[in-house]
Design a protein around this motif. Structure first.
Motif, PDB file in Angstrom:
ATOM      1  N   LEU A   1       0.853  -1.187   0.000  1.00 22.43           N
ATOM      2  CA  LEU A   1       0.000   0.000   0.000  1.00 22.43           C
ATOM      3  C   LEU A   1       0.888   1.235   0.000  1.00 22.43           C
ATOM      4  O   LEU A   1       2.012   1.223   0.507  1.00 22.43           O
ATOM      5  N   ALA A   2       0.376   2.308  -0.586  1.00 19.91           N
ATOM      6  CA  ALA A   2       1.069   3.588  -0.598  1.00 19.91           C
ATOM      7  C   ALA A   2       0.328   4.538   0.331  1.00 19.91           C
ATOM      8  O   ALA A   2      -0.893   4.675   0.245  1.00 19.91           O
TER       9      ALA A   2
ATOM     10  N   ASN B   1       1.007  -4.156  15.039  1.00 20.25           N
ATOM     11  CA  ASN B   1       0.852  -4.714  16.382  1.00 20.25           C
ATOM     12  C   ASN B   1       0.514  -6.207  16.332  1.00 20.25           C
ATOM     13  O   ASN B   1       0.942  -6.983  17.193  1.00 20.25           O
ATOM     14  N   THR B   2      -0.264  -6.574  15.317  1.00 25.65           N
ATOM     15  CA  THR B   2      -0.575  -7.985  15.077  1.00 25.65           C
ATOM     16  C   THR B   2      -0.025  -8.372  13.715  1.00 25.65           C
ATOM     17  O   THR B   2      -0.530  -7.907  12.688  1.00 25.65           O
ATOM     18  N   PRO B   3       1.024  -9.192  13.655  1.00 23.32           N
ATOM     19  CA  PRO B   3       1.577  -9.598  12.357  1.00 23.32           C
ATOM     20  C   PRO B   3       0.497 -10.268  11.516  1.00 23.32           C
ATOM     21  O   PRO B   3      -0.292 -11.069  12.017  1.00 23.32           O
ATOM     22  N   ARG B   4       0.496  -9.951  10.207  1.00 28.47           N
ATOM     23  CA  ARG B   4      -0.572 -10.483   9.355  1.00 28.47           C
ATOM     24  C   ARG B   4      -0.144 -10.486   7.901  1.00 28.47           C
ATOM     25  O   ARG B   4       0.776  -9.766   7.491  1.00 28.47           O
ATOM     26  N   CYS B   5      -0.868 -11.277   7.120  1.00 26.57           N
ATOM     27  CA  CYS B   5      -0.733 -11.281   5.667  1.00 26.57           C
ATOM     28  C   CYS B   5      -2.117 -11.520   5.079  1.00 26.57           C
ATOM     29  O   CYS B   5      -3.076 -11.817   5.806  1.00 26.57           O
ATOM     30  N   LEU B   6      -2.241 -11.375   3.764  1.00 22.76           N
ATOM     31  CA  LEU B   6      -3.517 -11.615   3.055  1.00 22.76           C
ATOM     32  C   LEU B   6      -4.650 -10.767   3.610  1.00 22.76           C
ATOM     33  O   LEU B   6      -5.800 -11.198   3.683  1.00 22.76           O
ATOM     34  N   PHE B   7      -4.353  -9.536   3.990  1.00 18.11           N
ATOM     35  CA  PHE B   7      -5.348  -8.629   4.570  1.00 18.11           C
ATOM     36  C   PHE B   7      -5.884  -7.659   3.515  1.00 18.11           C
ATOM     37  O   PHE B   7      -5.373  -7.571   2.390  1.00 18.11           O
ATOM     38  N   GLY B   8      -6.915  -6.914   3.900  1.00 13.62           N
ATOM     39  CA  GLY B   8      -7.426  -5.830   3.074  1.00 13.62           C
ATOM     40  C   GLY B   8      -6.881  -4.512   3.588  1.00 13.62           C
ATOM     41  O   GLY B   8      -6.658  -4.359   4.794  1.00 13.62           O
ATOM     42  N   SER B   9      -6.685  -3.547   2.698  1.00  8.37           N
ATOM     43  CA  SER B   9      -6.111  -2.277   3.122  1.00  8.37           C
ATOM     44  C   SER B   9      -6.558  -1.144   2.220  1.00  8.37           C
ATOM     45  O   SER B   9      -7.017  -1.356   1.096  1.00  8.37           O
ATOM     46  N   GLY B  10      -6.408   0.063   2.733  1.00  8.62           N
ATOM     47  CA  GLY B  10      -6.694   1.262   1.967  1.00  8.62           C
ATOM     48  C   GLY B  10      -5.998   2.434   2.612  1.00  8.62           C
ATOM     49  O   GLY B  10      -5.690   2.406   3.814  1.00  8.62           O
TER      50      GLY B  10
ATOM     51  N   GLY C   1      -9.941  -3.465   0.701  1.00  8.57           N
ATOM     52  CA  GLY C   1     -10.373  -2.301   1.456  1.00  8.57           C
ATOM     53  C   GLY C   1     -10.320  -1.043   0.614  1.00  8.57           C
ATOM     54  O   GLY C   1      -9.451  -0.877  -0.245  1.00  8.57           O
ATOM     55  N   VAL C   2     -11.263  -0.125   0.870  1.00  4.52           N
ATOM     56  CA  VAL C   2     -11.305   1.177   0.192  1.00  4.52           C
ATOM     57  C   VAL C   2     -11.871   2.216   1.152  1.00  4.52           C
ATOM     58  O   VAL C   2     -12.589   1.891   2.097  1.00  4.52           O
ATOM     59  N   PHE C   3     -11.534   3.477   0.887  1.00  6.92           N
ATOM     60  CA  PHE C   3     -12.169   4.593   1.570  1.00  6.92           C
ATOM     61  C   PHE C   3     -13.271   5.135   0.677  1.00  6.92           C
ATOM     62  O   PHE C   3     -13.042   5.441  -0.494  1.00  6.92           O
ATOM     63  N   LEU C   4     -14.469   5.249   1.237  1.00  4.92           N
ATOM     64  CA  LEU C   4     -15.645   5.699   0.494  1.00  4.92           C
ATOM     65  C   LEU C   4     -16.537   6.485   1.441  1.00  4.92           C
ATOM     66  O   LEU C   4     -16.819   6.029   2.560  1.00  4.92           O
ATOM     67  N   ASP C   5     -16.960   7.672   1.035  1.00  4.06           N
ATOM     68  CA  ASP C   5     -17.808   8.530   1.867  1.00  4.06           C
ATOM     69  C   ASP C   5     -17.170   8.830   3.221  1.00  4.06           C
ATOM     70  O   ASP C   5     -17.847   8.916   4.242  1.00  4.06           O
TER      71      ASP C   5
ATOM     72  N   HIS D   1     -14.103   0.860   4.115  1.00  7.36           N
ATOM     73  CA  HIS D   1     -14.910  -0.312   3.789  1.00  7.36           C
ATOM     74  C   HIS D   1     -14.003  -1.518   3.573  1.00  7.36           C
ATOM     75  O   HIS D   1     -12.983  -1.419   2.887  1.00  7.36           O
ATOM     76  N   ILE D   2     -14.396  -2.646   4.128  1.00  9.58           N
ATOM     77  CA  ILE D   2     -13.714  -3.916   3.862  1.00  9.58           C
ATOM     78  C   ILE D   2     -14.728  -4.818   3.169  1.00  9.58           C
ATOM     79  O   ILE D   2     -15.883  -4.936   3.610  1.00  9.58           O
ATOM     80  N   ILE D   3     -14.336  -5.441   2.061  1.00 12.20           N
ATOM     81  CA  ILE D   3     -15.296  -6.132   1.202  1.00 12.20           C
ATOM     82  C   ILE D   3     -14.739  -7.488   0.784  1.00 12.20           C
ATOM     83  O   ILE D   3     -13.551  -7.639   0.478  1.00 12.20           O
ATOM     84  N   GLY D   4     -15.637  -8.503   0.743  1.00 12.56           N
ATOM     85  CA  GLY D   4     -15.270  -9.821   0.238  1.00 12.56           C
ATOM     86  C   GLY D   4     -14.380 -10.587   1.183  1.00 12.56           C
ATOM     87  O   GLY D   4     -14.340 -10.355   2.392  1.00 12.56           O
TER      88      GLY D   4
END
Length: 456
Positions: A200-201, A235-244, A291-295, A299-302
């Motif tokens: 992510l940027a 804080n919680t190591p993770r992979c295969l996550f959604g982001s925005g 994940g996306v920012f909207l309004d 939002h996290i989807i799927g």
């Protein structure tokens, strides 16, 4: 008095941005010395670029025929740089002789620091590397990030596309100047190279998440220093996550921990402080989500849930004010449509390919090569057209679908044996069907491993 000083250089700058290889003309005699300073600075910036945009094979002949013009431009660039150096030396000598203290932070001494910064804010970020090479004061200003913070406050944003088509190699594309750039190589081990990676940027940083031998790691590329470094771990190591991301902040949600457990936790990253803040957990754990920012909300989807082999059709919305998540049923049922859409298991499919342009949500539905638009009022998706012809993928993997300012972009290439090139196509959403424009094409791997768009 100063108004005339500022207006003329900015006018020169705008002409030069429209024609990248504009041949300089002498400044009118009536211009003041301060204007001459800024004029020389812009000439150096324009002509001292280290790399040219990569061109198609068909343009090679044209490039060769312009060698004489290139030589003339280089000669003028050297002369401009020499003149600017003489101006700086003369100014320093006069200050030394008069026993006055030289303020190194004033940048262009004749107009002062504030007006100097104001000029630089309106330069293209493509020029900042050349500006930083002028002297230590300019370099310190560029690397401090102050210009980008002020640009963000003023609403001045340029979007560049960062993507990886070869493991550990990243490239950037400037859609305004159609310029391709290679980032420095990442220094990591083979375990990281072969691990699942997300990117992510945010702000002026590109974050790449992956796993080394025993732990999850984050590598951070900074456009301020053009270098990679170790990023602050979540804080919680993770992979295969959604982001925005939105400006200087980003959110990661869901994913898997080091033991493969599916997570419901979420975190917010602030690129200004380099810190992660734990947010309230989602209602449902999920991985392989988007994940996306909207309004003004995240939002996290799927994704895929616990004990469920099917793709989750619900979404969740995080409200910053309420600090809570709200589930949205049937927000992404699109995967159930189309012949062959369910041939592959859910865990073999890419996360939803989503992008937000002008506060409208779009999706690339790879199973049918379609573009969809989300109707927020009715909570349903509407087919609006087709993806570009070269937009091929493997169950959605290898294809990038992103927002780039006011445009949607698709990055991908053919899967043919001789299809070793990548294309970037764009379309600015209107009421009609998508009409894709080719922004650039280059020889490269045609499978996009990771992609992010940075606006700053």
């Amino acid at each position: 008095m100063w108004l005339g000083v500022i207006v003329r250089p900015l006018c020169i700058s705008s002409v030069m941005l429209e024609e990248s290889y504009h041949v300089s003309r002498d400044l009118p005699c009536a211009c003041e010395e301060a204007s001459k300073w800024i004029y020389y600075a812009f000439q150096v910036i324009e002509h001292s670029k280290g790399k040219r945009p990569l061109e198609d094979v068909a343009d090679i002949g044209l490039r060769k025929s312009s060698k004489l013009l290139d030589a003339q431009e280089k000669e003028e660039a050297v002369q401009c740089l020499h003149d600017l150096s003489l101006c700086q030396e003369e100014h320093s000598d006069k200050q030394y002789e008069s026993d006055t203290h030289s303020d190194s932070s004033s940048l262009i001494h004749q107009i002062g620091r504030d007006l100097s910064v104001n000029c630089l804010l309106h330069c293209s970020r493509s020029d900042y590397g050349s500006i930083a090479s002028l002297n230590q004061s300019f370099r310190s200003l560029i690397q401090s990030g102050e210009l980008y913070r002020l640009r963000r406050q003023m609403g001045i944003v340029e979007h560049w596309v960062y993507f990886s088509c070869n493991l550990l190699e990243w490239e950037a594309f400037d859609p305004i100047r159609s310029r391709w750039m290679h980032l420095p190589a990442m220094t990591s081990n083979e375990c990281f190279m072969c691990s699942d990676k997300e990117s992510l940027a945010v702000g002026t940083e590109l974050l790449v998440f992956g796993k080394e031998i025993e732990s999850h790691v984050i590598y951070k590329y900074s456009i301020l220093t053009n270098s990679w470094s170790s990023g602050m771990k979540t804080n919680t190591p993770r992979c295969l996550f959604g982001s925005g991301s939105l400006g200087e902040i980003a959110i990661v949600a869901g994913g898997c921990d080091s033991r493969g457990n599916i997570l419901s936790s979420a975190e917010l990253y602030n690129s200004e402080t380099g810190t992660w803040e734990t947010l309230p957990s989602m209602n449902k754990p999920r991985k392989l989500c988007s994940g996306v920012f909207l309004d003004g909300k995240f939002h996290i989807i799927g994704g895929v849930g616990v004990g469920n082999s099917n793709v989750l059709t619900c979404g969740e919305v995080y409200d910053f004010k309420a600090r809570s998540w709200t589930e949205v049923p049937d927000m992404f049922p699109a995967r159930n449509r189309g012949a062959g859409a369910n041939d592959a298991p859910a865990i073999a499919k890419a996360p939803p390919l989503l992008a937000v342009v002008k506060n409208e949500l779009y999706a690339a539905y790879y199973a049918e090569n379609e573009v969809w638009k989300y109707d927020k009022r009715r909570n349903l998706w509407i087919t609006i057209g087709r993806l570009p012809e070269q937009a091929t993928s493997m169950n959605g993997w290898g294809l990038a679908f992103r927002a780039c300012g006011d445009q949607l972009i698709v990055i991908g290439g053919p899967r043919a044996l001789n299809g070793r090139f990548i294309e970037i196509n764009s379309w600015e959403p209107t009421e009609g069907a998508p009409n894709w424009n080719l922004l650039g094409r280059k020889h490269s791997g045609s499978f996009v491993y990771n992609c992010a768009v940075m606006g700053c």
